[in-house]
Scaffold this motif. Structure first.
Motif, mmCIF file in Angstrom:
data_model
loop_
_atom_site.group_PDB
_atom_site.id
_atom_site.type_symbol
_atom_site.label_atom_id
_atom_site.label_comp_id
_atom_site.label_asym_id
_atom_site.label_seq_id
_atom_site.Cartn_x
_atom_site.Cartn_y
_atom_site.Cartn_z
ATOM 1 N N TRP A 1 1.076 16.802 -1.566
ATOM 2 C CA TRP A 1 0.799 16.079 -0.323
ATOM 3 C C TRP A 1 1.227 14.618 -0.425
ATOM 4 O O TRP A 1 1.576 13.992 0.572
ATOM 5 N N TRP A 2 1.180 14.090 -1.619
ATOM 6 C CA TRP A 2 1.697 12.738 -1.850
ATOM 7 C C TRP A 2 3.179 12.683 -1.486
ATOM 8 O O TRP A 2 3.641 11.756 -0.815
ATOM 9 N N GLY A 3 3.932 13.697 -1.912
ATOM 10 C CA GLY A 3 5.343 13.778 -1.556
ATOM 11 C C GLY A 3 5.546 13.952 -0.069
ATOM 12 O O GLY A 3 6.476 13.384 0.526
ATOM 13 N N ALA A 4 4.644 14.722 0.567
ATOM 14 C CA ALA A 4 4.753 14.936 2.017
ATOM 15 C C ALA A 4 4.528 13.645 2.789
ATOM 16 O O ALA A 4 5.187 13.386 3.807
ATOM 17 N N LEU A 5 3.609 12.807 2.312
ATOM 18 C CA LEU A 5 3.362 11.518 2.965
ATOM 19 C C LEU A 5 4.588 10.616 2.868
ATOM 20 O O LEU A 5 4.986 9.968 3.846
ATOM 21 N N LEU B 1 -0.449 7.486 -4.118
ATOM 22 C CA LEU B 1 -0.937 8.628 -4.895
ATOM 23 C C LEU B 1 -2.455 8.552 -5.061
ATOM 24 O O LEU B 1 -3.156 9.565 -4.955
ATOM 25 N N ALA B 2 -2.961 7.336 -5.312
ATOM 26 C CA ALA B 2 -4.404 7.161 -5.438
ATOM 27 C C ALA B 2 -5.109 7.521 -4.132
ATOM 28 O O ALA B 2 -6.165 8.169 -4.144
ATOM 29 N N PHE B 3 -4.557 7.115 -3.000
ATOM 30 C CA PHE B 3 -5.143 7.453 -1.705
ATOM 31 C C PHE B 3 -5.140 8.968 -1.500
ATOM 32 O O PHE B 3 -6.115 9.547 -0.992
ATOM 33 N N ILE C 1 0.822 -1.218 0.000
ATOM 34 C CA ILE C 1 0.000 0.000 0.000
ATOM 35 C C ILE C 1 0.850 1.260 0.000
ATOM 36 O O ILE C 1 0.349 2.346 -0.309
ATOM 37 N N TRP C 2 2.135 1.121 0.345
ATOM 38 C CA TRP C 2 3.006 2.298 0.362
ATOM 39 C C TRP C 2 3.728 2.487 -0.965
ATOM 40 O O TRP C 2 4.580 3.371 -1.073
#
Length: 409
Positions: free
Chosen positions: A253-257, A240-242, A233-234
């Motif tokens: 925010w994808w990059g921040a995660l 990115l889909a999440f 899932i990571w």
């Protein structure tokens, strides 16, 4: 009092070897991806190269599990460094030719580089307990994991910038030098014993039998299979889909995660390096509890109503998995006989590597069928199941160091 690992020259040489090996590998990946994509103008072509490298590593792991015991570990790691360095120079020459007729030769050389590179980690895994004392296994593993995380994080960015601003021959030279320096540093290690593993009298499938016949190794391998599916899932695509579907945010925010999880993982490595005695006294219990924490945090992540909260959860999650990973590696090093470490680890890698590739397909399919958020709930359940297996296994749950029996190699 034990001498600090930072004052032990042999450990520093091995630490440097791992660092150069990791950096060279990342730079090689960036180099190959950009050049192959430029030559083929196909995303599939670039992806096929990764598949080729994974296939080479899988075949290599199968063979290593049978034959790695026949080699001196330091000599083997030395030749791996030089082999990958020379193959990188050959790759650079072929890539500069830029002819479609050279593509087949490029793939052959790349297969060779990936094949011998897959022997590095099992051999390095087996060498570490011969370089540091038993009481320092965990701290040494944490240190190596930390530097690997730093290089992986920075390597892609550095490699991308180098691909744009640094002349291609210079990149080839830097990458090849990293591999060669990795081999040279290992060769400079001075041990009091011959690192050629003791020959075993059992059949050639000895290493494979150990995985299934030793309860703790069997349990940890089963946990790796379950957690491997959850770990999918990571992957960038699912995360990115999440981010876009559940959090309704953009790529920033994808990059921040991703960054949050990496920062957390580094914190976990630092906690191990700091020498927390609780981790050593309850190392088996910590494996189960960290897995349980991963399940709880993943569940909270899936429920996160805000992107900032999701990032915070990622930061909190990172230390749990990093500590669990380091504790697990330390237990495996401690429980295996010196003559079995390299071959058993190679056999484990040969089993787990292809499964890891399948997990992305499985979770991707489930995300399409069930929805991206449900996949994260499923992963949370898988982490909890793996932790329950660890906590219900008495010999793993109660596993602890017996440092008083330590014999310095």
């Amino acid at each position: 009092m034990k001498q600090s690992i930072w004052k032990q020259t042999d450990f520093l040489k091995m630490w440097g070897s791992q660092s150069f090996q990791s950096l060279g590998h990342i730079l090689l990946l960036v180099l190959i991806m950009t050049q192959i994509y430029s030559m083929t103008e196909s995303v599939f072509g670039a992806a096929a190269v990764l598949a080729l490298m994974s296939g080479a590593a899988f075949i290599s792991g199968l063979l290593a599990s049978y034959f790695i015991n026949h080699f001196s570990l330091t000599r083997l790691l030395f030749y791996i460094g030089w082999g990958r360095g020379i193959s990188t120079v050959i790759l650079g020459y072929l890539l500069l030719a830029e002819g479609q007729s050279t593509l087949f030769l490029i793939l052959i050389v790349l297969f060779f580089s990936s094949f011998i590179g897959a022997w590095y980690q099992p051999a390095r895994f087996a060498l570490l307990p011969l370089v540091v004392s038993k009481s320092q296994y965990m701290k040494a593993n944490g240190t190596i994991t930390l530097v690997h995380q730093l290089i992986i994080t920075a390597g892609w960015g550095i490699g991308g910038l180098m691909a744009v601003f640094v002349p291609f021959p210079a990149i080839i030279g830097i990458t090849a030098s990293c591999f060669i320096l990795s081999g040279i540093l290992i060769k400079l290690i001075h041990l009091t014993i011959d690192t050629k593993s003791v020959k075993v009298d059992s059949k050639v499938d000895h290493a494979w039998k150990k995985i299934f016949h030793i309860p703790i190794i069997r349990t940890i391998t089963l946990m790796d299979f379950i957690e491997g599916l959850a770990n999918a899932i990571w992957a960038s695509a699912l995360l990115l889909a999440f981010t876009t579907v559940v959090l309704e945010k953009g790529a920033e925010w994808w990059g921040a995660l991703n960054a949050g999880y990496t920062v957390g993982a580094m914190i976990g490595s630092l906690l191990v390096i700091s020498g927390l005695k609780l981790l050593e006294r309850k190392i088996g219990l910590m494996i189960g509890l960290c897995g349980l924490s991963m399940g709880i945090f993943t569940f909270l992540f899936a429920l996160s109503p805000h992107a900032l909260l999701a990032v915070i959860v990622c930061v909190l999650m990172g230390p749990m998995y990093s500590i669990r990973d380091i504790c697990q590696e330390t237990v495996l090093q401690d429980i295996m006989n010196p003559s079995e470490r390299a071959s058993v680890m190679a056999a484990r890698n040969a089993i787990i590597a292809p499964w890891t590739g399948c997990t992305f397909l499985i979770m991707g399919y489930l995300a399409d069928v069930l929805g991206i958020q449900m996949v994260y709930f499923l992963a949370a359940a898988l982490y909890c199941i793996a932790s329950v297996i660890a906590l219900l296994h008495p010999s793993l749950r109660e596993y602890t160091y017996k440092v008083e029996q330590e014999i310095r190699a």
